[in-house]
Design an enzyme around this catalytic site. Structure first.
Site, PDB file in Angstrom:
ATOM      1  N   ALA A 127       0.840  -1.198   0.000  1.00 47.63           N
ATOM      2  CA  ALA A 127       0.000   0.000   0.000  1.00 47.63           C
ATOM      3  C   ALA A 127       0.874   1.246   0.000  1.00 47.63           C
ATOM      4  CB  ALA A 127      -0.897   0.011   1.233  1.00 47.63           C
ATOM      5  N   ASN A 128       0.263   2.363  -0.324  1.00 48.39           N
ATOM      6  CA  ASN A 128       0.913   3.665  -0.147  1.00 48.39           C
ATOM      7  C   ASN A 128       0.549   4.218   1.224  1.00 48.39           C
ATOM      8  OD1 ASN A 128       1.165   3.347  -3.018  1.00 48.39           O
ATOM      9  ND2 ASN A 128       1.384   5.574  -3.159  1.00 48.39           N
ATOM     10  N   ARG A 129       1.322   5.148   1.702  1.00 49.71           N
ATOM     11  CA  ARG A 129       0.952   5.904   2.893  1.00 49.71           C
ATOM     12  C   ARG A 129      -0.112   6.920   2.500  1.00 49.71           C
ATOM     13  NH1 ARG A 129       4.646   5.204   6.936  1.00 49.71           N
ATOM     14  NH2 ARG A 129       6.766   4.768   6.248  1.00 49.71           N
TER      15      ARG A 129
END
Ligand code: CTP
Ligand code: CA
Length: 225
Positions: free
Chosen positions: A33-35
């Site tokens: 995932a991305n932040r």
């Protein structure tokens, strides 16, 4: 407080917003995932609802409450986010604030991957669809106003200008997310608006709610009457 239905500068308009990260499964218990906290995207959805718009918020996994007066569709993956966005069209304005994972594991497994004597598994990645580019380049049902975000750690303006040209959106909201900027996960944001002509407008550091209100006010003008 949400406005009465039918009142406000965006009354009668449909605004579509993406927010949050996407989660791309590796196996049933792991993902990449991305932040992204979703704070800025959710604030934009809330501000648009306050301005009287009908708002559809397509959100990745976040720990935020649903903004009042907004239709929220929760998704996990980039592919689900794209399908949900497509199903929500047409829209008058689309704002793509989600931090979409650029890649996903090519072969997510149905069973949990176990540690073993062979060491860590290799995870092959494939590229996810670009939701902003797909919608910007539509020939049917393209929203008249398409806004992208660009989170950059360096050469912010240069990268944002390249993105607007490559993807075909009308406006980019760029922000500096380098370490020390305090933007990631925080309540404040320092953004630049970059138009199709490359013109840059720098905004002061503001609460994400205030960035959202100013952006919605700007989009109201750009969308016309
Ligand atoms: N975006 C999207 N779908 C993707 C990737 C990005 O809709 N698969 C959107 C984001 O929501 C944002 C804009 O594209 O509005 C820019 O995202 P960003 O990650 O900054 O750009 P990328 O094109 O992915 O480039 P890079 O990550 O390499 O900087
Ligand atoms: Ca990206």
């Amino acid at each position: 407080l949400a406005r009465r239905r039918g009142a406000g500068p965006l009354a009668g308009r449909h605004l579509l917003v993406t927010s949050g990260p996407t989660h791309e499964p590796i196996d049933p218990v792991r993902y990449i995932a991305n932040r992204s906290s979703g704070k800025q995207g959710h604030a934009i959805a809330a501000a648009a609802a306050e301005a009287g718009a009908r708002v559809t918020l397509v959100s990745g996994p976040v720990s935020l409450p649903d903004p009042p007066g907004v239709t929220v569709v929760r998704v996990e993956t980039a592919r689900a986010m794209l399908a949900t966005v497509e199903a929500a069209l047409p829209a008058d304005i689309a704002v793509f604030a989600a931090a979409v994972a650029d890649w996903r594991p090519a072969n997510a497994t149905d069973e949990k991957i176990k540690k073993g004597p062979d060491g860590p598994p290799g995870i092959a990645l494939v590229e996810n669809p670009d939701i902003l580019a797909t919608v910007s380049q539509k020939t049917v049902n393209r929203p008249p106003l398409v806004v992208g975000f660009a989170a950059e750690t360096h050469r912010v303006v240069e990268h944002a200008r390249a993105k607007i040209a490559r993807k075909g959106c009308d406006l980019i909201v760029a922000n500096d997310v380098s370490a020390g900027s305090g933007v990631m996960g925080g309540d404040r944001n320092t953004v630049l608006l970059i138009g199709r002509d490359g013109a840059v407008e720098t905004w002061p550091t503001l609460d994400k709610d205030e960035v959202a209100r100013r952006l919605v006010a700007r989009l109201t003008v750009l969308a016309g009457t």
